[in-house]
Design an enzyme around this catalytic site. Structure first.
Site, PDB file in Angstrom:
ATOM      1  N   HIS A  72       4.906 -11.259  53.121  1.00  0.00           N
ATOM      2  CA  HIS A  72       6.586 -10.806  52.941  1.00  0.00           C
ATOM      3  C   HIS A  72       7.144 -11.834  53.806  1.00  0.00           C
ATOM      4  O   HIS A  72       6.944 -12.185  54.698  1.00  0.00           O
ATOM      5  CB  HIS A  72       6.463  -9.451  53.637  1.00  0.00           C
ATOM      6  CG  HIS A  72       6.118  -8.360  52.710  1.00  0.00           C
ATOM      7  ND1 HIS A  72       6.619  -7.116  52.415  1.00  0.00           N
ATOM      8  CD2 HIS A  72       5.016  -8.052  51.809  1.00  0.00           C
ATOM      9  CE1 HIS A  72       6.360  -6.345  51.600  1.00  0.00           C
ATOM     10  NE2 HIS A  72       5.098  -7.096  51.238  1.00  0.00           N
ATOM     11  N   GLU A  73       8.681 -11.786  53.114  1.00  0.00           N
ATOM     12  CA  GLU A  73       9.657 -12.706  53.882  1.00  0.00           C
ATOM     13  C   GLU A  73       9.031 -14.383  53.674  1.00  0.00           C
ATOM     14  O   GLU A  73       9.591 -14.809  54.655  1.00  0.00           O
ATOM     15  CB  GLU A  73      10.130 -12.346  55.294  1.00  0.00           C
ATOM     16  CG  GLU A  73      10.711 -11.145  55.345  1.00  0.00           C
ATOM     17  CD  GLU A  73       9.600  -9.877  55.454  1.00  0.00           C
ATOM     18  OE1 GLU A  73       8.527 -10.485  56.246  1.00  0.00           O
ATOM     19  OE2 GLU A  73      10.036  -8.913  55.024  1.00  0.00           O
ATOM     20  N   GLU A 110       6.327 -11.085  48.603  1.00  0.00           N
ATOM     21  CA  GLU A 110       7.832 -10.224  48.581  1.00  0.00           C
ATOM     22  C   GLU A 110       8.582 -11.130  48.168  1.00  0.00           C
ATOM     23  O   GLU A 110       8.921 -11.162  46.960  1.00  0.00           O
ATOM     24  CB  GLU A 110       8.221  -9.495  49.841  1.00  0.00           C
ATOM     25  CG  GLU A 110       9.322  -8.543  49.900  1.00  0.00           C
ATOM     26  CD  GLU A 110       9.516  -7.844  51.256  1.00  0.00           C
ATOM     27  OE1 GLU A 110       9.861  -6.792  51.272  1.00  0.00           O
ATOM     28  OE2 GLU A 110       9.812  -8.752  52.064  1.00  0.00           O
ATOM     29  N   GLU A 156      16.471 -11.786  50.243  1.00  0.00           N
ATOM     30  CA  GLU A 156      16.484 -10.058  50.263  1.00  0.00           C
ATOM     31  C   GLU A 156      17.819  -9.710  49.709  1.00  0.00           C
ATOM     32  O   GLU A 156      18.250  -8.577  50.073  1.00  0.00           O
ATOM     33  CB  GLU A 156      15.716  -9.444  51.265  1.00  0.00           C
ATOM     34  CG  GLU A 156      14.617  -9.974  51.666  1.00  0.00           C
ATOM     35  CD  GLU A 156      13.551  -9.064  52.790  1.00  0.00           C
ATOM     36  OE1 GLU A 156      14.397  -8.263  53.398  1.00  0.00           O
ATOM     37  OE2 GLU A 156      12.374  -9.309  52.797  1.00  0.00           O
ATOM     38  N   HIS A 169      -2.648  -6.116  58.856  1.00  0.00           N
ATOM     39  CA  HIS A 169      -1.345  -6.612  58.788  1.00  0.00           C
ATOM     40  C   HIS A 169      -1.129  -7.587  59.928  1.00  0.00           C
ATOM     41  O   HIS A 169      -1.450  -7.090  60.962  1.00  0.00           O
ATOM     42  CB  HIS A 169      -0.251  -5.241  58.495  1.00  0.00           C
ATOM     43  CG  HIS A 169       1.032  -5.733  58.765  1.00  0.00           C
ATOM     44  ND1 HIS A 169       1.955  -5.201  59.462  1.00  0.00           N
ATOM     45  CD2 HIS A 169       1.743  -6.269  57.754  1.00  0.00           C
ATOM     46  CE1 HIS A 169       3.372  -5.637  59.172  1.00  0.00           C
ATOM     47  NE2 HIS A 169       3.169  -6.290  58.267  1.00  0.00           N
ATOM     48  N   HIS A 170      -0.424  -8.616  59.636  1.00  0.00           N
ATOM     49  CA  HIS A 170      -0.009  -9.451  60.572  1.00  0.00           C
ATOM     50  C   HIS A 170       1.598  -9.643  60.618  1.00  0.00           C
ATOM     51  O   HIS A 170       1.893 -10.361  59.438  1.00  0.00           O
ATOM     52  CB  HIS A 170      -0.611 -10.950  60.419  1.00  0.00           C
ATOM     53  CG  HIS A 170      -2.012 -10.923  60.681  1.00  0.00           C
ATOM     54  ND1 HIS A 170      -2.896 -11.954  60.485  1.00  0.00           N
ATOM     55  CD2 HIS A 170      -2.961  -9.950  61.453  1.00  0.00           C
ATOM     56  CE1 HIS A 170      -4.213 -11.397  60.592  1.00  0.00           C
ATOM     57  NE2 HIS A 170      -4.153 -10.577  61.399  1.00  0.00           N
ATOM     58  N   GLU A 171       2.421  -9.042  61.339  1.00  0.00           N
ATOM     59  CA  GLU A 171       3.813  -9.180  61.462  1.00  0.00           C
ATOM     60  C   GLU A 171       4.030 -10.480  62.291  1.00  0.00           C
ATOM     61  O   GLU A 171       3.859 -10.148  63.542  1.00  0.00           O
ATOM     62  CB  GLU A 171       4.776  -8.166  61.795  1.00  0.00           C
ATOM     63  CG  GLU A 171       6.095  -8.293  61.942  1.00  0.00           C
ATOM     64  CD  GLU A 171       6.795  -8.984  60.710  1.00  0.00           C
ATOM     65  OE1 GLU A 171       6.790  -8.311  59.913  1.00  0.00           O
ATOM     66  OE2 GLU A 171       7.103 -10.211  61.019  1.00  0.00           O
ATOM     67  N   GLU A 198      11.657  -1.364  50.069  1.00  0.00           N
ATOM     68  CA  GLU A 198      11.988  -0.792  51.177  1.00  0.00           C
ATOM     69  C   GLU A 198      13.482  -0.615  51.369  1.00  0.00           C
ATOM     70  O   GLU A 198      13.975   0.261  52.229  1.00  0.00           O
ATOM     71  CB  GLU A 198      11.476  -1.737  52.260  1.00  0.00           C
ATOM     72  CG  GLU A 198      11.933  -3.364  51.905  1.00  0.00           C
ATOM     73  CD  GLU A 198      11.164  -4.332  53.192  1.00  0.00           C
ATOM     74  OE1 GLU A 198      10.189  -3.967  53.382  1.00  0.00           O
ATOM     75  OE2 GLU A 198      11.628  -5.235  53.196  1.00  0.00           O
TER      76      GLU A 198
HETATM   77  C1  NOJ Z   1       9.216  -6.155  56.360  1.00  0.00           C
HETATM   78  C2  NOJ Z   1       8.295  -6.002  55.286  1.00  0.00           C
HETATM   79  O1  NOJ Z   1       8.856  -6.282  54.058  1.00  0.00           O
HETATM   80  C3  NOJ Z   1       7.784  -4.506  55.115  1.00  0.00           C
HETATM   81  O2  NOJ Z   1       6.938  -4.326  54.263  1.00  0.00           O
HETATM   82  C4  NOJ Z   1       7.087  -4.196  56.654  1.00  0.00           C
HETATM   83  O3  NOJ Z   1       6.921  -3.130  56.902  1.00  0.00           O
HETATM   84  C5  NOJ Z   1       8.136  -4.621  57.731  1.00  0.00           C
HETATM   85  N1  NOJ Z   1       8.767  -6.003  57.791  1.00  0.00           N
HETATM   86  C6  NOJ Z   1       7.459  -4.637  59.080  1.00  0.00           C
HETATM   87  O4  NOJ Z   1       6.424  -5.828  59.175  1.00  0.00           O
HETATM   88 CA    CA Z   2      11.015  -7.569  53.671  1.00  0.00          CA
END
Ligand code: NOJ
Ligand code: CA
Length: 702
Positions: free
Chosen positions: A481-482, A500, A171, A411-413, A506
């Site tokens: 993402h990540e 991503e 990033e 969404h799964h963080e 962002e």
């Molecule tokens: C980073 C991600 O790139 C973003 O899209 C997301 O909203 C946040 N993390 C929270 O999970």
């Molecule tokens: Ca990100």
């Protein structure tokens, strides 16, 4: 149509004599030599009779077996030519040509317990790929790679577009410098990147974009990264040689292998026309064909969602209304007293907006419990990925979305706690199926658990692929993402829609952001490996609109945001701004409603890394085209030659362009919309403001 011919096989069987082997691209412009001499194996590369790589190393350091670099004899040489084409499930064009010549050398050590290694080179008209294969053999079964020793021995102090080598994140903002400056520039820390593990020294990540003084563009990356760590490169700033470095695991080892096995492909795209780099399908061609037997669940789409409001700090992921992006991912300076974003009521608003404007999906972040606890704690059990917050009525919303013909994007963080996520994956995916959610956005913000593992290590590479395959088993499309930077695996698993894996939009909302050149570099770097979920489409450019005094802004004009739907390719594209901001500008919003996300054809019209890009794409199954043209911080004029249109036909074009006085810093939201008729003889002058862009929709007049 399918034409495959194997030319020659098994040319030679030779022992311990010096060998210079040679192979050329089908059109003869790229030449590759492999030298097996005095026990070592090297390769070199030239383009139009100019050296691109001087003799460069091949080999490994293995933990038990030692150095695999010297002591080779050439046992066998195979060569072949393949000329065929294939159709992707979705993509930038309907069919992809795959034409290459192959040279494979089988090497064997001169020792009592000799190890065999096969190195396969493929030479295309636009570059090369090569990989190492360890055949099944007597003296090598399970083994540990301590280092890969592949090098790319560049001829001079080229210009490079690069981000620092790092085992955890991609990033970073891009640097543009010569090779000699890589060591000093990369030391700058970016405090807004939470989990960064920069490698000390002149390390850079791939895809690495370069340009020589005499105008040759070189792009180095990898293809089909499976069961192996990701590769960074270390420059020798004296000799300009770049050597592979693969990410370690928690105990410092690199890759655990079991013969027969092979590495990913190392790729080098070469041309004296930057447009060819963007048009290259070499990385896709080096990946395996689709393994998804019935891809009917895979549908490219545009989506909206409860997302930007959290990144702006006007609502929160967590139920208590405490945590906003400026806390989580920035310095807390813009933190507002605020409220939970993913509520039933808010979701209904987004679903209605999506249905009314033809979007396929609605993302909800912060729908599930755990956000109170998610950030930066390196805690294992944070989320369960199935329990909604009490104000998010999942059964009701699923039915509501279904009735409106819209899919909820789950969404799964993971918060980097991948052990926990792996325990929940089946249960969570099953729940998605139960509620008819067609697509998943996953995220890996945070230090990885198992502790000590990196985002780019072999363990995580295997995890990302497990998630892709498991999602496919449940007919789920995936956006990550990540994760590690993509390497073309979306050919094999076309439910892997986008990632991503770079500095996304962002960053503009809670950091110094992405400079206007950023999006002119991404297609030459990160996007070489696959589509990016960049999240374009911001209409309210300055954050001070929401939070008086806020300095952050998107470094863009409004119409550049429209052009990004074309120049940053993805089969899944977010209309990122708040519904009310689109409703306030229905004329400009029309482009986002119209633009396609799946294409029969693509023409790269103008391109120079770091400066400008113009791309025209033909929407799938139609005779309509969409054009995006963007510039960096400099205003410029480009001429669009419409010869890509069909002769004898007329087209109605709508041009969304920067107003005369627009610029990214002073007047970013000023635009003009113009309607004209085009034929394939038309030439259209595109006037791009500083940090600006033009978007054009072109519909055939029937
Ligand atoms: C980073 C991600 O790139 C973003 O899209 C997301 O909203 C946040 N993390 C929270 O999970
Ligand atoms: Ca990100």
């Amino acid at each position: 149509m399918k034409k495959i011919f194997i030319l020659l096989a098994s040319l030679l069987s030779v022992q311990a004599i010096a060998q210079d082997l040679h192979i050329q691209a089908p059109n003869g412009q790229i030449s590759l030599n492999v030298h097996v001499k005095n026990g070592s194996a090297t390769y070199d590369l030239s383009y139009k009779n100019k050296s691109v790589l001087e003799p460069s190393q091949l080999g490994f350091q293995l933990q038990e077996q030692g150095l695999l670099q010297n002591n080779w004899s050439l046992v066998k040489v195979d060569s072949a030519e393949v000329n065929d084409s294939w159709a992707p499930v979705w993509g930038e064009q309907k069919t992809i040509k795959n034409h290459y010549k192959e040279l494979a050398v089988l090497l064997k050590q001169n020792s009592a317990n000799p190890i065999s290694l096969r190195i396969v080179f493929r030479v295309f008209n636009d570059g090369i790929g090569f990989r190492y294969e360890f055949p099944e053999q007597e003296f090598l079964q399970h083994f540990v790679v301590s280092d890969e020793l592949t090098s790319f021995n560049f001829t001079n102090n080229h210009k490079v577009w690069w981000i620092p080598g790092d085992f955890d994140t991609n990033e970073y903002a891009y640097y543009t410098s010569n090779i000699t400056d890589v060591a000093t520039l990369g030391k700058k820390k970016d405090g807004k990147i939470f989990t960064a593990t920069p490698i000390q020294g002149a390390f850079v990540q791939t895809p690495l974009m370069m340009k020589t003084a005499d105008g040759i563009y070189i792009n180095v990356h990898e293809a089909a990264l499976v069961n192996y760590p990701a590769m960074d490169l270390k420059f020798d700033t004296q000799t300009f040689e770049a050597v592979a470095t693969i990410a370690p695991d928690a105990v410092g080892n690199k890759a655990y292998m079991h013969a027969p096995c092979h590495t990913p492909w190392r790729t080098v795209v070469i041309s004296d026309d930057a447009r060819d780099v963007l048009a290259s399908k070499l990385i896709l061609n080096l990946n395996e064909p689709s393994k998804i037997a019935n891809p009917s669940f895979i549908k490219p789409m545009k989506y909206v969602g409860i997302w930007l409001e959290m990144h702006l700090g006007i609502s929160t992921w967590d139920y208590a209304g405490k945590q906003v992006a400026s806390d989580a991912e920035s310095d807390g300076k813009t933190r507002a007293k605020t409220k939970h974003g993913a509520t039933t009521e808010n979701m209904v608003k987004y679903i209605d907006f999506a249905a009314k404007n033809g979007f396929g999906g609605v993302l909800a972040e912060g729908w599930n419990t755990g956000w109170e606890d998610w950030f930066g704690k390196w805690k294992e059990d944070v989320f369960d990925f199935v329990t909604p917050y009490p104000d998010f009525d999942l059964p009701y919303l699923s039915q509501y979305a279904k009735n409106k013909g819209v899919g909820i994007i789950t969404h799964h963080e993971t918060s980097g706690s991948v052990t926990n996520y792996e325990r929940w994956m089946d249960t969570a995916y099953r729940q998605m199926v139960k509620y008819g959610s067609p697509a998943l956005k996953s995220g890996y913000v945070g230090r990885i658990i198992p502790r000590g593992e990196y985002h780019d290590g072999q363990w995580m590479i295997n995890h990302y692929l497990r998630a892709i395959k498991k999602a496919a088993d449940y007919n789920i499309m995936l956006v990550a993402h990540e994760p590690v930077r993509p390497t073309g695996l979306h050919r094999t698993y076309p439910n892997f829609m986008a990632a991503e894996a770079a500095r996304g939009q962002e960053f503009n909302f809670w950091s110094e952001g992405n400079m206007p050149e950023h999006e002119t570099i991404l297609p030459f770097t990160r996007l070489m490996g696959g589509p990016m979920d960049y999240t374009p489409g911001i209409f309210k450019i300055k954050k001070s609109y929401y939070i008086p005094g806020a300095k952050e802004q998107v470094h863009t004009t409004l119409t550049k945001q429209l052009a990004l739907y074309i120049t940053l390719y993805s089969p899944i594209q977010m209309a990122t701004d708040l519904p009310e901001n689109y409703e306030a500008r229905p004329d400009a919003f029309q482009f986002i409603k119209d633009v396609a996300v799946d294409w029969d054809d693509t023409k790269i019209l103008h391109a120079e890394p770091g400066d400008y890009i113009t791309i025209a794409r033909k929407a799938k199954g139609t005779n309509n085209w969409f054009v995006g043209s963007i510039t960096d911080e400099n205003a410029r004029e480009l001429v669009m030659d419409c010869s890509f249109l069909d002769a004898g036909k007329k087209y109605a074009a709508t041009i969304y362009k920067d107003a005369e006085n627009a610029s990214w810093d002073n007047n970013p939201e000023a635009y003009k919309i113009e309607k004209i008729t085009l034929t394939n003889k038309s030439k259209v002058k595109l006037k791009l403001a500083r940090g600006g862009g033009t978007a054009i929709s072109i519909f055939e007049i029937k």
